[in-house]
Enzyme design. Structure first.
Site, PDB file in Angstrom:
ATOM      1  N   GLY A   1     -13.177  -2.567   1.393  1.00 46.41           N
ATOM      2  CA  GLY A   1     -14.260  -3.287   0.737  1.00 46.41           C
ATOM      3  C   GLY A   1     -15.521  -2.445   0.706  1.00 46.41           C
TER       4      GLY A   1
ATOM      5  N   GLU B   1       0.799  -1.215   0.000  1.00 49.67           N
ATOM      6  CA  GLU B   1       0.000   0.000   0.000  1.00 49.67           C
ATOM      7  C   GLU B   1       0.837   1.272   0.000  1.00 49.67           C
ATOM      8  OE1 GLU B   1      -4.163  -1.387   2.094  1.00 49.67           O
ATOM      9  OE2 GLU B   1      -2.448  -0.975   3.385  1.00 49.67           O
TER      10      GLU B   1
ATOM     11  N   MET C   1      -9.918  -2.100   8.312  1.00 52.05           N
ATOM     12  CA  MET C   1      -9.558  -2.610   9.632  1.00 52.05           C
ATOM     13  C   MET C   1      -8.682  -1.670  10.464  1.00 52.05           C
ATOM     14  SD  MET C   1      -8.842  -6.604   8.569  1.00 52.05           S
ATOM     15  CE  MET C   1      -8.516  -7.130  10.260  1.00 52.05           C
ATOM     16  N   GLU C   2      -8.454  -0.433   9.997  1.00 50.40           N
ATOM     17  CA  GLU C   2      -7.511   0.430  10.729  1.00 50.40           C
ATOM     18  C   GLU C   2      -7.969   1.878  10.920  1.00 50.40           C
ATOM     19  OE1 GLU C   2      -5.755  -2.947   8.801  1.00 50.40           O
ATOM     20  OE2 GLU C   2      -6.387  -1.147   7.721  1.00 50.40           O
TER      21      GLU C   2
ATOM     22  N   ASP D   1     -12.594  -4.560  -3.339  1.00 49.67           N
ATOM     23  CA  ASP D   1     -13.534  -5.678  -3.422  1.00 49.67           C
ATOM     24  C   ASP D   1     -14.899  -5.215  -2.963  1.00 49.67           C
ATOM     25  OD1 ASP D   1     -13.884  -6.527  -0.359  1.00 49.67           O
ATOM     26  OD2 ASP D   1     -11.772  -6.093  -0.678  1.00 49.67           O
TER      27      ASP D   1
END
Length: 246
Positions: A78, A12, A191-192, A215
């Site tokens: 996502g 990333e 998630m962060e 996604d």
């Protein structure tokens, strides 16, 4: 202004290391921190790893050791809304920890840091506007053909809205429904981001989060995520980071 740039994974953000002038590398715990300048702006960059704890630990080191003035996170997410497609870009104006539920504490009075109750954090208007301008310029440059390392047919839509964070890789319709039912304003999930936003709120610092949709957070999420991860995300992240820092 000194910026702390965070990415969860090597793909990333780590390619940006090649553009850092006067590069210095330091180790704290299990993480390496890369400091220097880009476009005459001070930068400290680090890979956090996956999840809220990893992100919070990284952000805290950036603030306490490196005294950064703002936190920036760039990475993948996502989609949980049908109109967001793979490759689209979301700039956060709010970050929400969707997996925290303190509804049984509704009788408690309103509290502030460190006893957050809502776990929804608004982005400072100035940093949000700057991020939107950077992303818009990125898209304009794409259309001009300024990035030969990014696929020429990449033409993302840009959205501004809420991003949801939880310690889960959402890969089912049921998971998306759970998020939508509680937080219908959330555009995408990762998630962060909201963990970093909570640390930023603790220290009253601006926090910017930009996510590229990899996604649809459904049963095909794993394959879509892996495909996008190993194609263009490194070059997309580098160009977005440069524009945010400029």
């Amino acid at each position: 202004m000194k910026t702390g740039l965070i990415g969860a994974m090597r793909e990333e953000v780590l390619l940006l290391k090649n553009d850092i002038e006067n590069l210095k590398t330091e180790q704290f715990g299990s993480r390496e921190f890369y400091s220097g300048t880009i476009n005459n702006q001070e930068l400290v960059m680090c890979l956090s790893g996956w999840g809220k704890v990893a992100a919070a630990s990284t952000a805290t080191t950036l603030i306490n050791h490196y005294q950064v003035d703002q936190l920036v996170f760039i990475g993948l997410a996502g989609s949980v809304q049908p109109h967001l497609n793979i490759g689209d870009i979301v700039v956060a104006n709010q970050l929400i920890q969707h997996d925290v539920d303190l509804s049984r504490l509704d009788g408690f009075p309103t509290v502030e840091s460190p006893f957050w109750k809502t776990f929804a954090f608004d982005v400072f208007p100035h940093s949000g506007e700057k991020a939107i301008q950077a992303v818009d310029k990125f898209v304009l440059n794409l259309r001009k053909g300024s990035y030969p390392k990014i696929h020429s047919n990449y033409n993302p839509a840009v959205y501004v809205g809420a991003i949801g964070t939880g310690d889960q890789f959402i890969a089912s319709k049921e998971g998306k429904v759970r998020i939508n039912e509680r937080f219908p304003q959330v555009l995408c999930t990762e998630m962060e981001g909201a963990a970093i936003a909570q640390i930023a709120a603790d220290y009253q610092l601006p926090c910017t989060v930009v996510r590229v949709i990899s996604d649809k957070a459904d049963e095909d999420a794993h394959d879509s995520f892996a495909k996008f991860l190993f194609e263009d995300i490194s070059h997309i992240s580098v160009e977005l980071a440069k524009l945010i820092l400029s």
